[in-house]
Design a protein around this motif. Sequence first.
Motif, PDB file in Angstrom:
ATOM      1  N   GLU A 292       4.729 -16.516  37.827  1.00 57.72           N
ATOM      2  CA  GLU A 292       3.985 -16.064  36.638  1.00 57.72           C
ATOM      3  C   GLU A 292       3.566 -17.242  35.761  1.00 57.72           C
ATOM      4  OE1 GLU A 292       3.622 -15.505  32.525  1.00 57.72           O
ATOM      5  OE2 GLU A 292       5.717 -15.615  33.161  1.00 57.72           O
ATOM      6  N   VAL A 293       4.478 -18.175  35.541  1.00 65.99           N
ATOM      7  CA  VAL A 293       4.170 -19.325  34.682  1.00 65.99           C
ATOM      8  C   VAL A 293       3.154 -20.249  35.351  1.00 65.99           C
ATOM      9  CG1 VAL A 293       5.165 -21.387  33.584  1.00 65.99           C
ATOM     10  CG2 VAL A 293       6.379 -19.201  33.453  1.00 65.99           C
ATOM     11  N   HIS A 294       3.194 -20.339  36.681  1.00 65.03           N
ATOM     12  CA  HIS A 294       2.264 -21.236  37.384  1.00 65.03           C
ATOM     13  C   HIS A 294       0.884 -20.617  37.624  1.00 65.03           C
ATOM     14  CE1 HIS A 294       5.816 -23.777  38.241  1.00 65.03           C
ATOM     15  NE2 HIS A 294       4.910 -24.724  38.348  1.00 65.03           N
ATOM     16  N   GLU A 295       0.719 -19.372  37.259  1.00 65.91           N
ATOM     17  CA  GLU A 295      -0.615 -18.756  37.393  1.00 65.91           C
ATOM     18  C   GLU A 295      -1.664 -19.524  36.597  1.00 65.91           C
ATOM     19  OE1 GLU A 295      -0.278 -14.707  36.244  1.00 65.91           O
ATOM     20  OE2 GLU A 295       0.758 -14.074  38.088  1.00 65.91           O
ATOM     21  N   HIS A 296      -1.242 -20.172  35.533  1.00 60.96           N
ATOM     22  CA  HIS A 296      -2.186 -20.922  34.691  1.00 60.96           C
ATOM     23  C   HIS A 296      -2.889 -22.024  35.482  1.00 60.96           C
ATOM     24  CE1 HIS A 296      -3.884 -22.470  30.979  1.00 60.96           C
ATOM     25  NE2 HIS A 296      -3.513 -23.680  31.340  1.00 60.96           N
ATOM     26  N   LEU A 297      -2.215 -22.568  36.494  1.00 61.54           N
ATOM     27  CA  LEU A 297      -2.828 -23.646  37.278  1.00 61.54           C
ATOM     28  C   LEU A 297      -4.061 -23.157  38.029  1.00 61.54           C
ATOM     29  CD1 LEU A 297       0.223 -25.603  38.748  1.00 61.54           C
ATOM     30  CD2 LEU A 297      -1.105 -26.077  36.684  1.00 61.54           C
ATOM     31  N   GLN A 298      -4.049 -21.889  38.447  1.00 64.81           N
ATOM     32  CA  GLN A 298      -5.219 -21.343  39.131  1.00 64.81           C
ATOM     33  C   GLN A 298      -6.401 -21.218  38.171  1.00 64.81           C
ATOM     34  OE1 GLN A 298      -5.235 -21.163  42.404  1.00 64.81           O
ATOM     35  NE2 GLN A 298      -3.100 -21.869  42.284  1.00 64.81           N
ATOM     36  N   GLU A 299      -6.102 -20.884  36.928  1.00 61.45           N
ATOM     37  CA  GLU A 299      -7.166 -20.821  35.909  1.00 61.45           C
ATOM     38  C   GLU A 299      -7.758 -22.208  35.681  1.00 61.45           C
ATOM     39  OE1 GLU A 299      -5.490 -19.107  32.397  1.00 61.45           O
ATOM     40  OE2 GLU A 299      -4.597 -17.415  33.481  1.00 61.45           O
ATOM     41  N   VAL A 300      -6.893 -23.209  35.642  1.00 64.34           N
ATOM     42  CA  VAL A 300      -7.359 -24.588  35.452  1.00 64.34           C
ATOM     43  C   VAL A 300      -8.183 -25.041  36.650  1.00 64.34           C
ATOM     44  CG1 VAL A 300      -6.632 -26.987  35.181  1.00 64.34           C
ATOM     45  CG2 VAL A 300      -5.451 -25.179  33.924  1.00 64.34           C
ATOM     46  N   LYS A 301      -7.737 -24.652  37.833  1.00 67.80           N
ATOM     47  CA  LYS A 301      -8.472 -25.021  39.046  1.00 67.80           C
ATOM     48  C   LYS A 301      -9.877 -24.427  39.035  1.00 67.80           C
ATOM     49  CE  LYS A 301      -7.656 -25.546  43.983  1.00 67.80           C
ATOM     50  NZ  LYS A 301      -6.688 -25.334  45.085  1.00 67.80           N
ATOM     51  N   ALA A 302      -9.985 -23.188  38.570  1.00 65.67           N
ATOM     52  CA  ALA A 302     -11.310 -22.555  38.463  1.00 65.67           C
ATOM     53  C   ALA A 302     -12.170 -23.280  37.428  1.00 65.67           C
ATOM     54  CB  ALA A 302     -11.144 -21.087  38.072  1.00 65.67           C
ATOM     55  N   ARG A 303     -11.534 -23.722  36.366  1.00 68.99           N
ATOM     56  CA  ARG A 303     -12.269 -24.467  35.329  1.00 68.99           C
ATOM     57  C   ARG A 303     -12.772 -25.801  35.860  1.00 68.99           C
ATOM     58  NH1 ARG A 303      -9.453 -26.247  29.630  1.00 68.99           N
ATOM     59  NH2 ARG A 303     -11.182 -27.471  28.786  1.00 68.99           N
ATOM     60  N   ILE A 304     -11.962 -26.473  36.686  1.00 68.68           N
ATOM     61  CA  ILE A 304     -12.378 -27.734  37.290  1.00 68.68           C
ATOM     62  C   ILE A 304     -13.589 -27.521  38.188  1.00 68.68           C
ATOM     63  CG2 ILE A 304     -11.682 -29.525  38.941  1.00 68.68           C
ATOM     64  CD1 ILE A 304      -8.812 -29.229  37.854  1.00 68.68           C
ATOM     65  N   ALA A 305     -13.556 -26.430  38.955  1.00 76.18           N
ATOM     66  CA  ALA A 305     -14.680 -26.115  39.845  1.00 76.18           C
ATOM     67  C   ALA A 305     -15.964 -25.906  39.053  1.00 76.18           C
ATOM     68  CB  ALA A 305     -14.345 -24.870  40.667  1.00 76.18           C
ATOM     69  N   LEU A 306     -15.869 -25.246  37.897  1.00 78.36           N
ATOM     70  CA  LEU A 306     -17.044 -25.029  37.041  1.00 78.36           C
ATOM     71  C   LEU A 306     -17.593 -26.333  36.503  1.00 78.36           C
ATOM     72  CD1 LEU A 306     -16.089 -21.844  34.964  1.00 78.36           C
ATOM     73  CD2 LEU A 306     -17.962 -22.074  36.625  1.00 78.36           C
ATOM     74  N   LEU A 307     -16.677 -27.235  36.107  1.00 79.71           N
ATOM     75  CA  LEU A 307     -17.107 -28.533  35.578  1.00 79.71           C
ATOM     76  C   LEU A 307     -17.797 -29.357  36.667  1.00 79.71           C
ATOM     77  CD1 LEU A 307     -13.967 -29.448  33.420  1.00 79.71           C
ATOM     78  CD2 LEU A 307     -16.272 -28.934  32.560  1.00 79.71           C
ATOM     79  N   LYS A 308     -17.317 -29.229  37.905  1.00 85.06           N
ATOM     80  CA  LYS A 308     -17.942 -29.967  38.988  1.00 85.06           C
ATOM     81  C   LYS A 308     -19.336 -29.443  39.307  1.00 85.06           C
ATOM     82  CE  LYS A 308     -13.960 -31.614  41.652  1.00 85.06           C
ATOM     83  NZ  LYS A 308     -13.219 -31.486  42.939  1.00 85.06           N
ATOM     84  N   SER A 309     -19.510 -28.135  39.179  1.00 89.85           N
ATOM     85  CA  SER A 309     -20.809 -27.538  39.520  1.00 89.85           C
ATOM     86  C   SER A 309     -21.824 -27.653  38.389  1.00 89.85           C
ATOM     87  CB  SER A 309     -20.602 -26.057  39.887  1.00 89.85           C
ATOM     88  OG  SER A 309     -20.100 -25.340  38.775  1.00 89.85           O
ATOM     89  N   ALA A 310     -21.357 -28.012  37.210  1.00 86.88           N
ATOM     90  CA  ALA A 310     -22.267 -28.096  36.048  1.00 86.88           C
ATOM     91  C   ALA A 310     -23.192 -29.284  36.161  1.00 86.88           C
ATOM     92  CB  ALA A 310     -21.441 -28.178  34.770  1.00 86.88           C
TER      93      ALA A 310
END
Length: 310
Positions: A292-310
Amino acid sequence: MRSYLSVRVCNFSQLCAKIGTKRSVVKLYFHGKKTRKTKNGDRPRTRKSPLTVRWCLIQGFHTCNALILRIEEERRREMTLKVYGHRLSQPSRAIIIFCKVNGIDFEEVTIDFTTGKHRLPDFKEINPMAEVPAIVHGDLKLFESHAILCYLASAFPGVPDRWYPADIISRAKIQSILDWHHSNLRRGALNYCINSALGPVRSLPLNPQAAIEDEKILSASLSKLESVWLKGDAKFLLGNLQPSVADLSLACEIMQLEVVDEKDRKRILGPHPKILEWIDNVKCATSPHFEEVHEHLQEVKARIALLKSA
């Protein structure tokens, strides 16, 4: 423990102020007066009791008990553990998981270091180093995650001894892993993740050349971890049958690799099957809180993907 139903006069005003009660709603009763005759026997005189007085509330003793409970509740609120951290922070996750697994009541206060909140004056009063995590427990302000984990394991009743054993030899061995961690595994994992993936999230540029050097430190640290503290069929560090604070701290460190590209993660962790098995053991022993606590890393990973595609 002496009952609040009997207090000294000198403390009475103080007590009323503490429980938020006006003196006017309280009846005071002196202990029964005693009489004795004078020598000539013709005139009694009274002798008042000592300064101790007995008091009760007009509403009855149940109201008194309610006020006592109010005092205790206020005291508990003052002693509520506050954990200042962020779930992107490896050591913050370790502390949050530890509290959840051991049923420690705490208030999680998010300090978003990606936007510079850790440098604000209010937080620097708690941790002058301006880093997460930190805790406040009563009058105690404490920072550095290993010190916090050891304090929590020792200060809260009901925490199993295995987390940070009372036995000085077992404790010293755990401490040696924690000391090694900061200048080896953490140094490699933290810098590799920042330079290869997390930089933009923290408003920092990626640095592929530095990441190559960081990976060397990380890989050497993983080899040491596997060969020194996970020998043979060891389920947890030091061959323990249950995890300690060292297992939790180091496992959360390695979990940070979830934010990097999958191919890079497999390249780094693939040669270390014992490490992967050990992390699974830590997950199982702390489930469901670890996941549960590590779920945040998946959110960060999705954010990194968005920054790369921007």
